[in-house]
Motif scaffolding. Sequence first.
Motif, PDB file in Angstrom:
ATOM      1  N   GLY A  61      15.969  91.158 103.136  1.00  0.00           N
ATOM      2  CA  GLY A  61      16.910  92.110 102.557  1.00  0.00           C
ATOM      3  C   GLY A  61      17.204  91.859 101.090  1.00  0.00           C
ATOM      4  N   ASP A  69      30.591  86.461  98.215  1.00  0.00           N
ATOM      5  CA  ASP A  69      29.259  85.913  97.979  1.00  0.00           C
ATOM      6  C   ASP A  69      29.352  84.408  97.747  1.00  0.00           C
ATOM      7  N   GLN A 123      21.602  83.786 106.993  1.00  0.00           N
ATOM      8  CA  GLN A 123      22.187  84.924 107.694  1.00  0.00           C
ATOM      9  C   GLN A 123      22.956  85.785 106.697  1.00  0.00           C
ATOM     10  N   TYR A 124      23.053  87.084 107.000  1.00  0.00           N
ATOM     11  CA  TYR A 124      23.897  87.953 106.197  1.00  0.00           C
ATOM     12  C   TYR A 124      25.347  87.485 106.312  1.00  0.00           C
ATOM     13  N   LYS A 125      26.101  87.631 105.247  1.00  0.00           N
ATOM     14  CA  LYS A 125      27.515  87.285 105.288  1.00  0.00           C
ATOM     15  C   LYS A 125      28.287  88.411 105.988  1.00  0.00           C
ATOM     16  N   ARG A 161      21.455  79.527 102.705  1.00  0.00           N
ATOM     17  CA  ARG A 161      21.775  80.744 103.444  1.00  0.00           C
ATOM     18  C   ARG A 161      20.594  81.167 104.314  1.00  0.00           C
ATOM     19  N   LEU A 215      18.246  88.286 106.048  1.00  0.00           N
ATOM     20  CA  LEU A 215      18.703  88.113 104.680  1.00  0.00           C
ATOM     21  C   LEU A 215      17.532  87.804 103.753  1.00  0.00           C
TER      22      LEU A 215
END
Length: 182
Positions: free
Chosen positions: A103, A71, A63-65, A61, A100
């Motif tokens: 975060g 998830d 990038q933010y989803k 991962r 991400l």
Amino acid sequence: MTKPVLYFIACAAGPTQHVDDGLRQALARGWDTCLVLTPSAARWWEPRAGELEKLTGHPVRSQYKLPTESDALPKATAMLVAPMSCTTLNKWGAGISDTLAIGLPSEAVHMGVPVTAMPYFNQAQGAQPAVARSVAALREQGVVVLDGPDGYEAHPPKQGNPRAYPWHLALDAVEASAAPAA
């Protein structure tokens, strides 16, 4: 019995070229390891991302989803931000979680998830006044920051050795912080 889950978060710093070495060490220690890369680090591994996914058994991962997506990774038992770049350190220390990779640990530390971070940058970058403030801010929140003799000591400019990054020290600290209280 399920394995503990380690979110292994790597920034665009020299040792990320060898993040597979760190992942193998974490896997050998019994962690179900999920890799999260900063967007810049993801570009480095883009042609070989499949290798990392095969190694960990999880999607990589960066990038933010989207709000409509579920998830893709299991819930973390612990998080390790290593190598942590000077940019990530200072953004995270200032509360800026625009990626991400920042975060996730910035929230996790306030949700009871043990978070460890070990930098990789040179002495000139480390001399910036914001670095000491950012390290102090993260430690105040409960992040274990491994800088100096017990972790990674900043190297002279243009003299870093990314291959020799001490992944084992970071993983030792993760295990110490994630160990159940006796």
